[in-house]
Scaffold this motif. Structure first.
Motif, PDB file in Angstrom:
ATOM      1  N   LEU A 145      27.683  57.316  18.346  1.00  8.54           N
ATOM      2  CA  LEU A 145      26.876  57.088  19.542  1.00  8.54           C
ATOM      3  C   LEU A 145      27.611  56.211  20.544  1.00  8.54           C
ATOM      4  O   LEU A 145      27.577  56.459  21.763  1.00  8.54           O
ATOM      5  CB  LEU A 145      25.541  56.447  19.152  1.00  8.54           C
ATOM      6  CG  LEU A 145      24.546  57.356  18.402  1.00  8.54           C
ATOM      7  CD1 LEU A 145      23.297  56.571  18.014  1.00  8.54           C
ATOM      8  CD2 LEU A 145      24.157  58.550  19.280  1.00  8.54           C
ATOM      9  N   VAL A 146      28.286  55.186  20.051  1.00 10.52           N
ATOM     10  CA  VAL A 146      29.044  54.306  20.944  1.00 10.52           C
ATOM     11  C   VAL A 146      30.170  55.076  21.618  1.00 10.52           C
ATOM     12  O   VAL A 146      30.421  54.940  22.826  1.00 10.52           O
ATOM     13  CB  VAL A 146      29.589  53.101  20.161  1.00 10.52           C
ATOM     14  CG1 VAL A 146      30.544  52.281  21.025  1.00 10.52           C
ATOM     15  CG2 VAL A 146      28.446  52.222  19.666  1.00 10.52           C
ATOM     16  N   LEU A 147      30.862  55.903  20.837  1.00  7.39           N
ATOM     17  CA  LEU A 147      31.951  56.698  21.408  1.00  7.39           C
ATOM     18  C   LEU A 147      31.430  57.662  22.473  1.00  7.39           C
ATOM     19  O   LEU A 147      32.041  57.831  23.543  1.00  7.39           O
ATOM     20  CB  LEU A 147      32.665  57.471  20.293  1.00  7.39           C
ATOM     21  CG  LEU A 147      33.456  56.616  19.295  1.00  7.39           C
ATOM     22  CD1 LEU A 147      34.023  57.491  18.186  1.00  7.39           C
ATOM     23  CD2 LEU A 147      34.583  55.869  20.001  1.00  7.39           C
ATOM     24  N   MET A 148      30.293  58.301  22.196  1.00  9.74           N
ATOM     25  CA  MET A 148      29.714  59.234  23.167  1.00  9.74           C
ATOM     26  C   MET A 148      29.308  58.504  24.436  1.00  9.74           C
ATOM     27  O   MET A 148      29.486  59.016  25.557  1.00  9.74           O
ATOM     28  CB  MET A 148      28.500  59.938  22.544  1.00  9.74           C
ATOM     29  CG  MET A 148      28.866  60.905  21.421  1.00  9.74           C
ATOM     30  SD  MET A 148      27.422  61.610  20.613  1.00  9.74           S
ATOM     31  CE  MET A 148      26.699  62.490  21.978  1.00  9.74           C
ATOM     32  N   ALA A 149      28.777  57.284  24.291  1.00 10.20           N
ATOM     33  CA  ALA A 149      28.383  56.515  25.470  1.00 10.20           C
ATOM     34  C   ALA A 149      29.598  56.163  26.320  1.00 10.20           C
ATOM     35  O   ALA A 149      29.557  56.218  27.563  1.00 10.20           O
ATOM     36  CB  ALA A 149      27.647  55.250  25.038  1.00 10.20           C
ATOM     37  N   CYS A 150      30.697  55.810  25.661  1.00  7.14           N
ATOM     38  CA  CYS A 150      31.920  55.478  26.399  1.00  7.14           C
ATOM     39  C   CYS A 150      32.442  56.690  27.167  1.00  7.14           C
ATOM     40  O   CYS A 150      32.856  56.594  28.332  1.00  7.14           O
ATOM     41  CB  CYS A 150      32.989  54.963  25.437  1.00  7.14           C
ATOM     42  SG  CYS A 150      32.585  53.355  24.696  1.00  7.14           S
ATOM     43  N   VAL A 151      32.431  57.841  26.509  1.00  6.33           N
ATOM     44  CA  VAL A 151      32.894  59.068  27.178  1.00  6.33           C
ATOM     45  C   VAL A 151      32.005  59.390  28.366  1.00  6.33           C
ATOM     46  O   VAL A 151      32.478  59.783  29.451  1.00  6.33           O
ATOM     47  CB  VAL A 151      32.917  60.230  26.169  1.00  6.33           C
ATOM     48  CG1 VAL A 151      33.202  61.550  26.885  1.00  6.33           C
ATOM     49  CG2 VAL A 151      33.963  59.973  25.093  1.00  6.33           C
ATOM     50  N   ALA A 152      30.695  59.221  28.202  1.00  6.30           N
ATOM     51  CA  ALA A 152      29.769  59.511  29.304  1.00  6.30           C
ATOM     52  C   ALA A 152      30.016  58.592  30.492  1.00  6.30           C
ATOM     53  O   ALA A 152      29.977  59.023  31.660  1.00  6.30           O
ATOM     54  CB  ALA A 152      28.332  59.373  28.804  1.00  6.30           C
ATOM     55  N   LEU A 153      30.293  57.316  30.217  1.00  2.00           N
ATOM     56  CA  LEU A 153      30.566  56.379  31.303  1.00  2.00           C
ATOM     57  C   LEU A 153      31.840  56.751  32.047  1.00  2.00           C
ATOM     58  O   LEU A 153      31.914  56.662  33.285  1.00  2.00           O
ATOM     59  CB  LEU A 153      30.679  54.956  30.743  1.00  2.00           C
ATOM     60  CG  LEU A 153      29.368  54.320  30.250  1.00  2.00           C
ATOM     61  CD1 LEU A 153      29.644  52.983  29.582  1.00  2.00           C
ATOM     62  CD2 LEU A 153      28.396  54.140  31.414  1.00  2.00           C
ATOM     63  N   VAL A 154      32.853  57.170  31.288  1.00  2.00           N
ATOM     64  CA  VAL A 154      34.108  57.576  31.930  1.00  2.00           C
ATOM     65  C   VAL A 154      33.883  58.779  32.824  1.00  2.00           C
ATOM     66  O   VAL A 154      34.355  58.844  33.968  1.00  2.00           O
ATOM     67  CB  VAL A 154      35.174  57.883  30.865  1.00  2.00           C
ATOM     68  CG1 VAL A 154      36.403  58.522  31.503  1.00  2.00           C
ATOM     69  CG2 VAL A 154      35.560  56.604  30.133  1.00  2.00           C
ATOM     70  N   ILE A 155      33.132  59.752  32.314  1.00  2.00           N
ATOM     71  CA  ILE A 155      32.866  60.957  33.107  1.00  2.00           C
ATOM     72  C   ILE A 155      32.038  60.619  34.339  1.00  2.00           C
ATOM     73  O   ILE A 155      32.248  61.155  35.436  1.00  2.00           O
ATOM     74  CB  ILE A 155      32.143  62.008  32.238  1.00  2.00           C
ATOM     75  CG1 ILE A 155      33.084  62.473  31.110  1.00  2.00           C
ATOM     76  CG2 ILE A 155      31.674  63.183  33.072  1.00  2.00           C
ATOM     77  CD1 ILE A 155      32.419  63.401  30.117  1.00  2.00           C
ATOM     78  N   TYR A 156      31.097  59.685  34.170  1.00  2.00           N
ATOM     79  CA  TYR A 156      30.204  59.348  35.282  1.00  2.00           C
ATOM     80  C   TYR A 156      30.951  58.634  36.405  1.00  2.00           C
ATOM     81  O   TYR A 156      30.786  58.942  37.580  1.00  2.00           O
ATOM     82  CB  TYR A 156      29.062  58.480  34.758  1.00  2.00           C
ATOM     83  CG  TYR A 156      28.136  57.991  35.845  1.00  2.00           C
ATOM     84  CD1 TYR A 156      27.196  58.840  36.433  1.00  2.00           C
ATOM     85  CD2 TYR A 156      28.219  56.672  36.289  1.00  2.00           C
ATOM     86  CE1 TYR A 156      26.362  58.383  37.447  1.00  2.00           C
ATOM     87  CE2 TYR A 156      27.385  56.205  37.288  1.00  2.00           C
ATOM     88  CZ  TYR A 156      26.455  57.065  37.854  1.00  2.00           C
ATOM     89  OH  TYR A 156      25.626  56.607  38.844  1.00  2.00           O
ATOM     90  N   PHE A 157      31.791  57.678  36.062  1.00  2.00           N
ATOM     91  CA  PHE A 157      32.461  56.892  37.088  1.00  2.00           C
ATOM     92  C   PHE A 157      33.690  57.587  37.663  1.00  2.00           C
ATOM     93  O   PHE A 157      34.074  57.336  38.795  1.00  2.00           O
ATOM     94  CB  PHE A 157      32.879  55.518  36.524  1.00  2.00           C
ATOM     95  CG  PHE A 157      31.731  54.568  36.393  1.00  2.00           C
ATOM     96  CD1 PHE A 157      31.186  53.982  37.536  1.00  2.00           C
ATOM     97  CD2 PHE A 157      31.179  54.282  35.157  1.00  2.00           C
ATOM     98  CE1 PHE A 157      30.128  53.100  37.420  1.00  2.00           C
ATOM     99  CE2 PHE A 157      30.123  53.405  35.053  1.00  2.00           C
ATOM    100  CZ  PHE A 157      29.589  52.810  36.180  1.00  2.00           C
TER     101      PHE A 157
END
Length: 279
Positions: free
Chosen positions: A249-261
């Motif tokens: 879950l933490v890894l997925m959140a990090c990937v989502a933040l990278v994609i978002y920004f």
């Protein structure tokens, strides 16, 4: 005349008997009747005489007709080299001693040794009992949902089993113990400690208390309760499960933040370039 002859014969018989008795008792002997030893140790069976010792014969306690030691036959060492005889001087009121040395005592050495002593002034036949004391060993513990079991065997003297929990509280009064004497003369102790419903003790220890060579000896063994073991296992499994779930879950959140920004940064650069062109 016949009566006079009878009186003379009686006096002669009394004189001969008295002389033989004096001959036999002219040498004083002393041997111990009982000797205790711990298995594995060495021991001495020592007899004393007030005159020179000419001969010593020691018979096997397991086979009364077999000689272990016989000085006249130049047999002063046993076949296995563990038993030896030594003749030496002694302190008053005795002059000489006959010491039977037994090294690395085994349980099979236990028994009654017949010792025949012959000295300058007579002879003596003595019986020496060798008692081999054995400590308890092989403590085993098992458990089920309602009781904890402790078993110890091998002791030559009857002992007791005491119970303690992880906080050193004594639970012996709540236990039942049975003592059985086995065919080899050793004891087997079995004790059962009944657990109370919803018992939350972390562990239970059984302590075997017994006498060995005049001293009080103790040996203990402990076991954890089923509830404790299972509880620890459940917590560890839970922590492993949580780790497996949280890390992805933490890894997925990090990937989502990278994609978002990342797209926002690109649009910001494009807008800034367009503004500079207009100006």
């Amino acid at each position: 005349m016949a009566s006079l002859r009878c009186v003379v014969h009686c006096f002669l018989l009394m004189f001969i008997t008295s002389s033989v008795s004096q001959l036999k008792s002219s040498t004083n002997f002393h041997c111990p009747s009982l000797v205790n030893v711990k298995v594995g140790d060495s021991v001495q069976l020592i007899c004393y005489a007030s005159d020179d010792i000419w001969n010593v014969i020691v018979y096997d306690p397991l086979n009364g007709n077999e000689k272990i030691i016989d000085i006249y036959e130049s047999k002063t060492v046993s076949a296995d080299k563990r038993i030896t005889l030594e003749i030496g001087k002694a302190s008053p009121p005795y002059k000489f001693s006959a010491a039977l040395h037994i090294s690395s005592v085994n349980i099979s050495d236990e028994g009654t040794y017949i010792v025949f002593l012959e000295a300058a002034g007579g002879h003596e036949r003595s019986r020496i009992e060798l008692r081999v004391e054995v400590p308890y060993s092989n403590i085993s513990m098992t458990q089920n949902q309602s009781a904890v079991f402790c078993e110890a065997q091998g002791g030559s003297v009857e002992g007791q089993i005491h119970w303690f929990d992880g906080h050193q509280r004594n639970w012996t009064k709540s236990a039942e113990m049975i003592s059985n004497k086995m065919e080899n003369g050793r004891f087997m102790l079995t004790s059962v400690l009944h657990l109370k419903p919803f018992s939350i003790m972390e562990k239970y220890c059984c302590t075997v208390v017994y006498r060995l060579m005049g001293n009080t000896e103790e040996m203990s063994s402990c076991i954890s309760t089923n509830g404790k073991s299972q509880g620890q296992g459940s917590n560890e499994e839970s922590r492993k499960t949580y780790g497996i779930i949280i890390i992805p879950l933490v890894l997925m959140a990090c990937v989502a933040l990278v994609i978002y920004f990342h797209p926002r940064k690109r649009h910001f650069k494009q807008g800034r370039g367009l503004l500079e062109t207009v100006q």
